[in-house]
Scaffold this active site. Structure first.
Site, PDB file in Angstrom:
ATOM      1  N   LEU A 127       9.150   8.896  -7.382  1.00 13.71           N
ATOM      2  CA  LEU A 127       8.204   7.787  -7.211  1.00 13.71           C
ATOM      3  C   LEU A 127       7.409   7.925  -5.931  1.00 13.71           C
ATOM      4  O   LEU A 127       6.244   7.517  -5.865  1.00 13.71           O
ATOM      5  CB  LEU A 127       8.959   6.456  -7.187  1.00 13.71           C
ATOM      6  CG  LEU A 127       9.707   6.060  -8.456  1.00 13.71           C
ATOM      7  CD1 LEU A 127      10.571   4.838  -8.186  1.00 13.71           C
ATOM      8  CD2 LEU A 127       8.717   5.770  -9.575  1.00 13.71           C
ATOM      9  N   GLU A 168       7.893   3.134   1.010  1.00  9.99           N
ATOM     10  CA  GLU A 168       7.617   4.383   1.743  1.00  9.99           C
ATOM     11  C   GLU A 168       6.938   4.109   3.086  1.00  9.99           C
ATOM     12  O   GLU A 168       7.215   4.801   4.070  1.00  9.99           O
ATOM     13  CB  GLU A 168       6.766   5.330   0.887  1.00  9.99           C
ATOM     14  CG  GLU A 168       7.382   5.729  -0.458  1.00  9.99           C
ATOM     15  CD  GLU A 168       8.760   6.349  -0.370  1.00  9.99           C
ATOM     16  OE1 GLU A 168       9.133   6.877   0.708  1.00  9.99           O
ATOM     17  OE2 GLU A 168       9.488   6.301  -1.382  1.00  9.99           O
TER      18      GLU A 168
END
Ligand code: ARG
Ligand code: ZN
Ligand code: CA
Length: 258
Positions: A127, A168
């Site tokens: 991802l 992230e």
């Protein structure tokens, strides 16, 4: 820092199919998600269990697509690169180099670089992944799968609410995974004081409470962005995490302070 830190973002769209050449609207939807999540204005913050509500923090970081490029010329903050690479490996970071079929980073002391394409690790599909502060400038930033980017267009359930980038960018601001990255043990720590000690990552949409490492009765903070739950099941950072990100913005990433 006081007030809010504003981060200029460049999104490098790298595509081998037309579907991967995601729309401006999809890019803008991701920026909007980041702004909601980092200011705790995301509506689903209301789903935080009441016992954890006092932990919810406004991280005081906002993001906007860059309006000037590294040479000072006007830009949309989006680069678009056609490539023959169907899926970029994490190893070696080819997506971050024009010479390897991707796109070179913009100066990482002035821009958050976000690359978007199909990506994989040696284990399989991915991802997203991030570089922590202190690494090489040429590879600094985050990489997000096009099907997990933003909350419209090609974003696909259950990773279609833009939370991969929220997670992230947390790493980019030096946050560790909430379970401390020590497998199933209880010794690992995320170096944040107000997150409960947690054994391992959670997936899907866990039922509250999920107790591990003697952290009952409230259990794991699995609704935190730094766990591995589905996008619809994660909706908060804590004050401790916000403080850790602020320390990064006053330290390794101080070039972003206004
Ligand atoms: N690095 C993680 C992965 O690729 C990202 C997890 C993001 N989680 C999410 N719900 N979007 O597996
Ligand atoms: Zn992670
Ligand atoms: Ca902790």
């Amino acid at each position: 820092f006081t007030g809010v830190v504003h981060i200029p973002v460049v999104v490098h769209v790298v595509y081998s199919t037309e579907a991967q050449n995601i729309s401006d609207a999809q890019v803008q939807s991701q920026i909007a998600v980041l702004n909601r999540d980092y200011r705790a204005t995301n509506p689903d913050v209301a789903h935080v269990p009441p016992v954890f509500a006092p932990l919810v923090a406004d991280s005081r970081v906002e993001f906007h697509l860059a309006t000037s490029d590294p040479d000072g010329n006007p830009t949309t903050g989006i680069t678009r690169t056609s490539t023959t690479t169907a899926s970029f490996p994490q190893d070696g970071n080819p997506i971050k180099f024009t010479a390897h079929g991707g796109h070179d980073a913009w100066p990482s002391d002035r821009y958050l670089n976000i690359w978007v394409s199909t990506i994989h690790s040696s284990q399989g599909g991915l991802l997203g992944y991030a570089q922590f502060p202190g690494g090489p400038a040429e590879t600094d930033g985050v990489v997000i799968a096009d099907t997990a980017f933003g909350d419209t267009g090609t974003a696909a359930a259950p990773f279609d609410l833009g939370r991969t980038a929220t997670h992230e960018v947390g790493h980019w601001l030096n946050l560790f995974h909430i379970w401390g990255d020590d497998g199933t043990g209880c010794a690992g720590s995320d170096e944040v004081d107000d997150t409960p000690n947690q054994a391992s990552e959670n997936y899907g949409t866990p039922a509250f409470p999920h107790v591990s490492c003697s952290n009952g009765p409230n259990g794991d903070l699995f609704m935190d962005y730094m766990d591995y739950t589905d996008d619809a099941a994660m909706f908060m950072f804590t004050h401790g995490q916000a403080a850790r990100m602020a320390a990064t913005l006053e330290g390794a990433r101080a070039s972003f302070l206004d």
